[in-house]
Design an enzyme around this catalytic site. Structure first.
Site, PDB file in Angstrom:
ATOM      1  N   ARG A 247      45.600  14.990  12.104  1.00  0.00           N
ATOM      2  CA  ARG A 247      46.385  14.608  13.273  1.00  0.00           C
ATOM      3  C   ARG A 247      46.893  15.839  13.993  1.00  0.00           C
ATOM      4  O   ARG A 247      47.275  16.832  13.359  1.00  0.00           O
ATOM      5  CB  ARG A 247      47.594  13.748  12.849  1.00  0.00           C
ATOM      6  CG  ARG A 247      47.286  12.268  12.822  1.00  0.00           C
ATOM      7  CD  ARG A 247      47.013  11.732  14.239  1.00  0.00           C
ATOM      8  NE  ARG A 247      46.530  10.367  14.240  1.00  0.00           N
ATOM      9  CZ  ARG A 247      45.253   9.986  14.160  1.00  0.00           C
ATOM     10  NH1 ARG A 247      44.295  10.868  14.065  1.00  0.00           N
ATOM     11  NH2 ARG A 247      44.927   8.715  14.212  1.00  0.00           N
ATOM     12  N   GLU A 276      47.147  14.925  23.679  1.00  0.00           N
ATOM     13  CA  GLU A 276      45.794  14.402  23.952  1.00  0.00           C
ATOM     14  C   GLU A 276      45.834  13.552  25.213  1.00  0.00           C
ATOM     15  O   GLU A 276      46.743  12.719  25.350  1.00  0.00           O
ATOM     16  CB  GLU A 276      45.306  13.562  22.775  1.00  0.00           C
ATOM     17  CG  GLU A 276      45.070  14.402  21.519  1.00  0.00           C
ATOM     18  CD  GLU A 276      44.494  13.608  20.356  1.00  0.00           C
ATOM     19  OE1 GLU A 276      44.127  12.430  20.534  1.00  0.00           O
ATOM     20  OE2 GLU A 276      44.410  14.168  19.260  1.00  0.00           O
ATOM     21  N   HIS A 295      38.707  13.989  19.952  1.00  0.00           N
ATOM     22  CA  HIS A 295      39.145  12.947  19.014  1.00  0.00           C
ATOM     23  C   HIS A 295      38.033  11.903  18.803  1.00  0.00           C
ATOM     24  O   HIS A 295      38.250  10.707  18.973  1.00  0.00           O
ATOM     25  CB  HIS A 295      40.438  12.277  19.513  1.00  0.00           C
ATOM     26  CG  HIS A 295      41.197  11.577  18.425  1.00  0.00           C
ATOM     27  ND1 HIS A 295      42.571  11.501  18.380  1.00  0.00           N
ATOM     28  CD2 HIS A 295      40.771  10.892  17.326  1.00  0.00           C
ATOM     29  CE1 HIS A 295      42.946  10.814  17.322  1.00  0.00           C
ATOM     30  NE2 HIS A 295      41.872  10.429  16.656  1.00  0.00           N
TER      31      HIS A 295
END
Ligand SMILES: NC(=O)c1ccc[n+]([C@@H]2O[C@H](COP(=O)([O-])OP(=O)(O)OC[C@H]3O[C@@H](n4cnc5c(N)ncnc54)[C@H](O)[C@@H]3O)[C@@H](O)[C@H]2O)c1
Ligand SMILES: O=C(O)[C@H](O)CO
Length: 334
Positions: A247, A276, A295
């Site tokens: 993460r 993000e 991601h």
């Protein structure tokens, strides 16, 4: 009879698979919040995006299934205090994310990311060598700068932070490439056949000392938030690479950027970020020794079916009053 509420609504094929689990089950598939708010009143179970508003309207809720592995954006104080059991979607991505990590590792070891950039410019330039020179071959027994600039994986150690389902698979793949492997984890004690002794997290510095590739495969929890700051990068080898597929919040991006700019570490492979999408003006985009993916480490044609199977298995456990496949700790977000 038990009632499962799904919100937001899912497609009819997946709905039919869920309905097939038991004739002792009513499934309500709500596409509108107003319908979900009414239907949750007498629901026993919920799959999807729960909110404080929905939870407050529930009178009989015993189980909530999150649609994701990570829970940091899912859990809220009322859910922590609520007696319902929470489950998540972990353990579905172990092989594909381990492949993604080995992709980063091989690129860095063999400089493939740099050769891809050079290829776009028709530039024949052995890394460590001289531009335009036909090849790098020197005399027998002589090790050239080009040799030194290309790593032999069997000389390298890979250290995994978080030896859960993804981390353990990374250990197995790295060992299959001839690498030495070590790991830290607060719970796991071994990766059978690969790591005899997984170290406790208080030995993170030992892992940083010995690893040529440090791979973060841990969840975002109160304990892992900003676990990687300047001190950790300074503890790493200056020739070491950081890979984060866990993460973004585990790594302080400002400190990482500085560590890369100052040569405190050799490079980074990142799939997850504190922010993000990573802003277009962020300096990481332009760094030659950084590989960024948006991601997508878990993207795979197999994963959606595994998601559904996990939901179905947890549903069977719920109906049979058996322990869930993927129980989650609401206090610690995993
Ligand atoms: N990049 C992606 O697209 C993507 C996709 C899926 C999952 N993930 C992340 O990967 C994480 C791991 O997934 P998993 O399926 O292996 O979960 P998992 O629960 O099987 O493994 C997580 C491991 O991390 C360990 N851990 C917890 N706190 C730690 C700490 N302080 N230091 C070191 N280890 C710690 C746990 O004990 C556990 O063994 C997820 O929580 C999620 O955040 C990322
Ligand atoms: O946590 C997860 O399930 C993946 O990272 C996708 O967000």
């Amino acid at each position: 009879m038990k009632k499962l509420l799904i919100y937001p609504a899912i497609d009819s094929t997946r709905l039919a698979r869920i309905e097939d689990v038991s004739d002792q089950l009513t499934v309500c598939n709500a596409s509108e919040l107003s319908a979900a708010l009414t239907e949750i009143k007498d629901a026993d179970a919920f799959f999807g995006k729960i909110s404080p508003e929905l939870l407050a309207a529930a009178e009989n809720l015993q189980w909530v299934q999150s649609p994701t592995a990570s829970l940091e954006h899912y859990v809220f104080p009322e859910l922590v205090d609520h007696p319902c059991q929470l489950t998540n979607m972990r353990g579905l991505f172990y092989d594909v994310i381990a492949d993604h990590v080995m992709g980063f590792v091989i690129c860095f070891a063999r400089n493939l990311h740099r050769y891809i950039r050079q290829q776009t410019e028709s530039n024949w330039q052995p890394i460590g060598g001289v531009a335009g020179k036909p090849n790098f071959v020197t005399g027998p027994g002589q090790v050239s700068e080009v040799d030194r600039s290309h790593l032999h994986l069997s000389d390298c150690t890979l250290g995994v932070v978080g030896a859960g389902s993804i981390g353990a698979e990374i250990c197995r793949r790295a060992a299959a490439f001839g690498m030495q492997v070590c790991a830290v984890d607060p719970i796991a004690t071994e990766v059978p056949g690969v790591v005899d002794e997984v170290w406790n997290v208080d030995r993170l510095n030992d892992l940083l000392d010995v690893s040529d590739f440090v791979v973060i495969a841990a969840p975002h929890t109160p304990q892992t938030e900003k676990l990687f700051r300047t001190a950790q990068f300074r503890q790493m080898k200056s020739t070491g690479y950081l890979i984060n597929i866990g993460r973004g919040a585990i790594v302080d991006l400002t400190d990482l950027t500085a560590a890369l700019q100052n040569g405190e570490i050799a490079g980074a492979g990142l799939d997850v970020f504190e922010i993000e999408p990573l802003p277009a003006e962020h300096p990481l985009w332009q760094m030659e020794n950084v590989i960024l993916t948006p991601h997508i480490a878990a993207a795979s044609t197999h994963v959606p079916e595994r998601h559904l199977e996990t939901l179905l298995e947890n549903l069977r456990c719920f109906l049979a009053d058996k322990p869930f496949l993927t129980p989650a700790d609401k206090q610690n977000w995993f």
